[in-house]
Design a protein around this motif. Structure first.
Motif, PDB file in Angstrom:
ATOM      1  N   SER A   1     -27.888  -8.141  -1.364  1.00 18.76           N
ATOM      2  CA  SER A   1     -26.506  -8.452  -0.985  1.00 18.76           C
ATOM      3  C   SER A   1     -26.464  -9.594   0.019  1.00 18.76           C
ATOM      4  N   LEU A   2     -27.442  -9.663   0.921  1.00 17.74           N
ATOM      5  CA  LEU A   2     -27.476 -10.750   1.888  1.00 17.74           C
ATOM      6  C   LEU A   2     -27.788 -12.085   1.211  1.00 17.74           C
ATOM      7  N   SER A   3     -28.642 -12.070   0.205  1.00 19.17           N
ATOM      8  CA  SER A   3     -28.928 -13.307  -0.532  1.00 19.17           C
ATOM      9  C   SER A   3     -27.663 -13.829  -1.193  1.00 19.17           C
ATOM     10  N   ARG A   4     -26.901 -12.951  -1.826  1.00 26.29           N
ATOM     11  CA  ARG A   4     -25.636 -13.349  -2.441  1.00 26.29           C
ATOM     12  C   ARG A   4     -24.664 -13.869  -1.392  1.00 26.29           C
ATOM     13  N   LEU A   5     -24.624 -13.207  -0.240  1.00 23.26           N
ATOM     14  CA  LEU A   5     -23.711 -13.602   0.837  1.00 23.26           C
ATOM     15  C   LEU A   5     -24.018 -15.009   1.323  1.00 23.26           C
ATOM     16  N   PHE A   6     -25.290 -15.295   1.595  1.00 21.90           N
ATOM     17  CA  PHE A   6     -25.654 -16.601   2.146  1.00 21.90           C
ATOM     18  C   PHE A   6     -25.455 -17.715   1.123  1.00 21.90           C
ATOM     19  N   ALA A   7     -25.825 -17.479  -0.129  1.00 27.16           N
ATOM     20  CA  ALA A   7     -25.643 -18.504  -1.157  1.00 27.16           C
ATOM     21  C   ALA A   7     -24.170 -18.763  -1.409  1.00 27.16           C
TER      22      ALA A   7
ATOM     23  N   GLU B   1     -20.967 -18.416  -7.401  1.00 27.63           N
ATOM     24  CA  GLU B   1     -20.252 -17.294  -6.796  1.00 27.63           C
ATOM     25  C   GLU B   1     -19.750 -17.687  -5.415  1.00 27.63           C
ATOM     26  N   VAL B   2     -18.492 -17.408  -5.139  1.00 24.92           N
ATOM     27  CA  VAL B   2     -17.906 -17.667  -3.825  1.00 24.92           C
ATOM     28  C   VAL B   2     -17.121 -16.434  -3.386  1.00 24.92           C
TER      29      VAL B   2
ATOM     30  N   LEU C   1     -22.279 -22.099   9.983  1.00 25.42           N
ATOM     31  CA  LEU C   1     -23.519 -22.176   9.212  1.00 25.42           C
ATOM     32  C   LEU C   1     -24.534 -21.114   9.636  1.00 25.42           C
ATOM     33  N   GLY C   2     -24.103 -20.194  10.503  1.00 28.87           N
ATOM     34  CA  GLY C   2     -25.008 -19.138  10.939  1.00 28.87           C
ATOM     35  C   GLY C   2     -26.026 -19.594  11.956  1.00 28.87           C
TER      36      GLY C   2
ATOM     37  N   GLY D   1     -21.650 -18.184   0.692  1.00 28.92           N
ATOM     38  CA  GLY D   1     -21.048 -18.804   1.858  1.00 28.92           C
ATOM     39  C   GLY D   1     -21.368 -20.284   1.953  1.00 28.92           C
ATOM     40  N   LEU D   2     -22.600 -20.645   1.618  1.00 28.15           N
ATOM     41  CA  LEU D   2     -22.993 -22.044   1.689  1.00 28.15           C
ATOM     42  C   LEU D   2     -22.272 -22.869   0.626  1.00 28.15           C
TER      43      LEU D   2
END
Length: 279
Positions: free
Chosen positions: A173-179, A217-218, A125-126, A181-182
């Motif tokens: 890109s980080l916003s897409r990554l975190f959403a 998105e995953v 979960l970072g 991933g969660l």
């Protein structure tokens, strides 16, 4: 019931079996103790020497679960040894698996040797569990957060100060990554999981998160190159390499710069500046 004799003996044996270099400590020239000193173990466990010494001497109150967890981590115990320690102290061992925050001795040994580069150990979960000294100098002490804010993904959508540590061109890109991933974790771990709970907390708090969450998105992969913003040194372009502990889904993240680059020179300066500018 606490087994004071067994607990004290186990701790003494484990302490005596460890050498300073095993836990990232200097040996020094005048060393008479065969293993670690009590004060060294106490420092590793973030407790007073007197408190730790009383446990080894079969005295004092029953240590709390939090204290036992700190001792297990400080002594670099394996999961089996950690569980044994909890039982000796009269507690039920914590759950194993992805919810565990006990870092494996192997991963800790690698981190202990990374004095010259930023590095951290994080959960799926970072949540940052451990950092190297240069890791703290780069981003601040990320282990200080509590509650949902322990998760970098949660802070990303709720704390502007977190975004300020990353270059603006990486934000989307980080916003897409975190959403992404969660969402993947919430599906993998189930609706009762901590990942699902974080999503429930974020949906009413962040319009950006809601928009990204609705895309379903995953599988978004992290970029190998990250751009950190230091308050004194400016932007550092660093490559991120990871080492996975598959049993607990912990990752050791190591950040390096190309030798001879401007960012490499800034990393060398960072070791001098330390964490003075980060609070």
């Amino acid at each position: 019931m606490i087994d004071r004799v067994g607990l004290a003996e186990f701790l003494r044996r484990r302490r005596e079996s460890l050498q300073p270099e095993d836990v990232g400590l200097p040996r020094g020239q005048r060393r008479r103790t065969s293993g670690l000193r009590r004060e060294e173990v106490a420092a590793l466990c973030h407790m007073s020497t007197d408190y730790y010494s009383r446990i080894e001497r079969e005295r004092g109150p029953q240590p709390s679960e939090q204290m036992i967890a700190s001792i297990a981590q400080g002594l670099h115990l394996s999961l089996d040894e950690r569980d044994h320690l909890f039982r000796l102290a009269g507690h039920q061992p914590p759950l194993r698996g992805t919810a565990s925050e006990h870092v494996s001795p192997g991963l800790l040994r690698v981190l202990d040797r990374l004095d010259d580069t930023p590095a951290e150990i994080v959960t799926e979960l970072g949540e940052t569990l451990r950092q190297s000294p240069l890791g703290v100098a780069l981003t601040g002490d990320l282990t200080r957060y509590t509650g949902p804010a322990r998760s970098l993904g949660y802070r990303w959508f709720t704390d502007p100060g977190t975004r300020a540590r990353y270059a603006p061109e990486d934000h989307a890109s980080l916003s897409r990554l975190f959403a992404s991933g969660l969402r993947g974790l919430a599906t993998l771990r189930g609706p009762a999981s901590r990942a699902a709970h974080l999503a429930e907390l974020l949906l009413p708090q962040s319009e950006e998160f809601r928009t990204l969450w609705e895309t379903h998105e995953v599988g978004v992969r992290p970029q190998e190159t990250k751009h950190f913003v230091h308050p004194e040194l400016g932007v550092l372009e660093l490559s991120c390499q990871s080492l996975l502990d598959p049993d607990q889904s912990h990752r050791l993240l190591v950040y390096t710069a190309i030798p001879g680059s401007e960012s490499h020179e800034k990393l060398q300066l960072l070791s001098v500046i330390g964490s003075q500018a980060l609070v």
